[in-house]
Scaffold this motif. Sequence first.
Motif, short mmCIF file in Angstrom:
data_model
loop_
_atom_site.label_atom_id
_atom_site.label_comp_id
_atom_site.label_asym_id
_atom_site.label_seq_id
_atom_site.Cartn_x
_atom_site.Cartn_y
_atom_site.Cartn_z
N TRP A 1 0.71 -1.14 0.02
CA TRP A 1 -0.01 -0.03 -0.04
C TRP A 1 0.95 1.25 -0.01
N THR A 2 1.83 1.34 0.79
CA THR A 2 2.70 2.29 1.00
C THR A 2 3.52 2.61 -0.41
N HIS A 3 3.94 1.50 -0.81
CA HIS A 3 4.57 1.47 -2.28
C HIS A 3 3.87 2.16 -3.15
N GLU A 4 2.68 1.91 -3.45
CA GLU A 4 1.54 2.51 -4.48
C GLU A 4 1.29 4.03 -4.07
N ASP A 5 1.41 4.24 -2.83
CA ASP A 5 0.84 5.51 -2.41
C ASP A 5 2.06 6.24 -2.84
N ALA B 1 -1.74 3.00 -10.46
CA ALA B 1 -1.37 2.99 -8.95
C ALA B 1 -2.59 2.85 -8.02
N LEU B 2 -3.60 3.77 -8.26
CA LEU B 2 -4.78 3.79 -7.39
C LEU B 2 -5.54 2.65 -7.81
N ASP B 3 -5.27 1.98 -8.85
CA ASP B 3 -6.04 0.65 -8.73
C ASP B 3 -5.58 -0.37 -8.06
N SER B 4 -4.32 -0.50 -8.18
CA SER B 4 -3.57 -1.41 -7.19
C SER B 4 -3.71 -1.28 -6.12
N SER B 5 -3.72 0.22 -5.57
CA SER B 5 -4.01 0.31 -4.03
C SER B 5 -5.77 -0.19 -3.60
N ARG B 6 -6.61 0.05 -4.67
CA ARG B 6 -7.93 -0.58 -4.09
C ARG B 6 -7.94 -2.15 -4.18
N GLU C 1 -7.91 -6.89 -0.85
CA GLU C 1 -7.27 -8.24 -0.13
C GLU C 1 -7.20 -7.99 1.24
N TYR C 2 -6.96 -6.89 1.73
CA TYR C 2 -6.92 -6.50 3.27
C TYR C 2 -8.47 -7.12 3.87
N ARG C 3 -9.27 -6.43 3.15
CA ARG C 3 -10.55 -6.64 3.60
C ARG C 3 -11.00 -8.14 3.63
N ARG C 4 -10.72 -8.91 2.58
CA ARG C 4 -11.02 -10.14 2.41
C ARG C 4 -10.38 -11.05 3.38
N ALA C 5 -9.03 -10.71 3.93
CA ALA C 5 -8.21 -11.50 4.66
C ALA C 5 -8.84 -11.39 6.21
N GLY C 6 -9.82 -10.15 6.39
CA GLY C 6 -10.40 -9.96 7.74
C GLY C 6 -9.26 -9.32 8.69
N GLY D 1 -13.94 9.57 3.27
CA GLY D 1 -13.63 8.43 2.26
C GLY D 1 -12.36 8.49 1.69
N HIS D 2 -12.66 8.16 0.18
CA HIS D 2 -11.70 8.20 -0.73
C HIS D 2 -11.59 9.68 -1.58
N ARG D 3 -12.01 10.82 -0.79
CA ARG D 3 -11.87 11.87 -1.30
C ARG D 3 -10.33 12.48 -1.55
N GLY D 4 -9.75 11.98 -0.90
CA GLY D 4 -8.16 12.43 -0.74
C GLY D 4 -7.68 11.85 -2.21
N ASN D 5 -8.16 11.08 -2.97
CA ASN D 5 -7.64 10.93 -4.21
C ASN D 5 -7.95 11.77 -5.43
N TRP D 6 -9.05 12.56 -5.04
CA TRP D 6 -9.69 13.53 -6.19
C TRP D 6 -8.54 14.13 -6.79
N ALA D 7 -7.77 14.88 -5.85
CA ALA D 7 -6.59 15.64 -6.88
C ALA D 7 -5.95 14.70 -7.87
N ALA D 8 -5.30 13.61 -7.24
CA ALA D 8 -4.53 12.77 -8.23
C ALA D 8 -5.45 12.28 -9.31
N LYS D 9 -6.76 12.12 -9.12
CA LYS D 9 -7.61 11.79 -10.19
C LYS D 9 -7.84 12.93 -11.34
#
Length: 141
Positions: free
Chosen positions: A25-29, A83-88, A93-98, A112-120
Amino acid sequence: MNSPEPTTPQTLPDWELYHALREQWTHEDNLVNHRLMWLILSQGLLFTAYGTLTIDKHRWLVYGFPLFGMAVAAVIGVSIFAALDSSRAIEVEYRRAGLERLCHLVPQSATGHRGNWAAKALPAVFATLWLLAATGFIQAS
């Protein structure tokens, strides 16, 4: 001699899986951050150079800069979205693993995910500015 079994997300202990996903996650960010910096720096340099051109001497550059600026914005925009798709995918996977029971991967907030608005949005904003620059030049000619 037996080789060790390959490690899959299901066989890792929870904290190891958490750290592995957090590292990804950090790498993609960081990739998004670097690509945004490339976009902002490249567009700033291109707009500066474009503003110094004189139509009489460099007519082909006056047409070429907007096209190049739009191409750069598009290519970097695609890489930002990758990179944003990889983060998603990592979050899924994180949520699926519980692992939410251990620690939240993403801060829980009302934004929510509004922090990505500028990048998008920034690649489209720069491409639009170049389109406006090109149409303004064509209308002035």
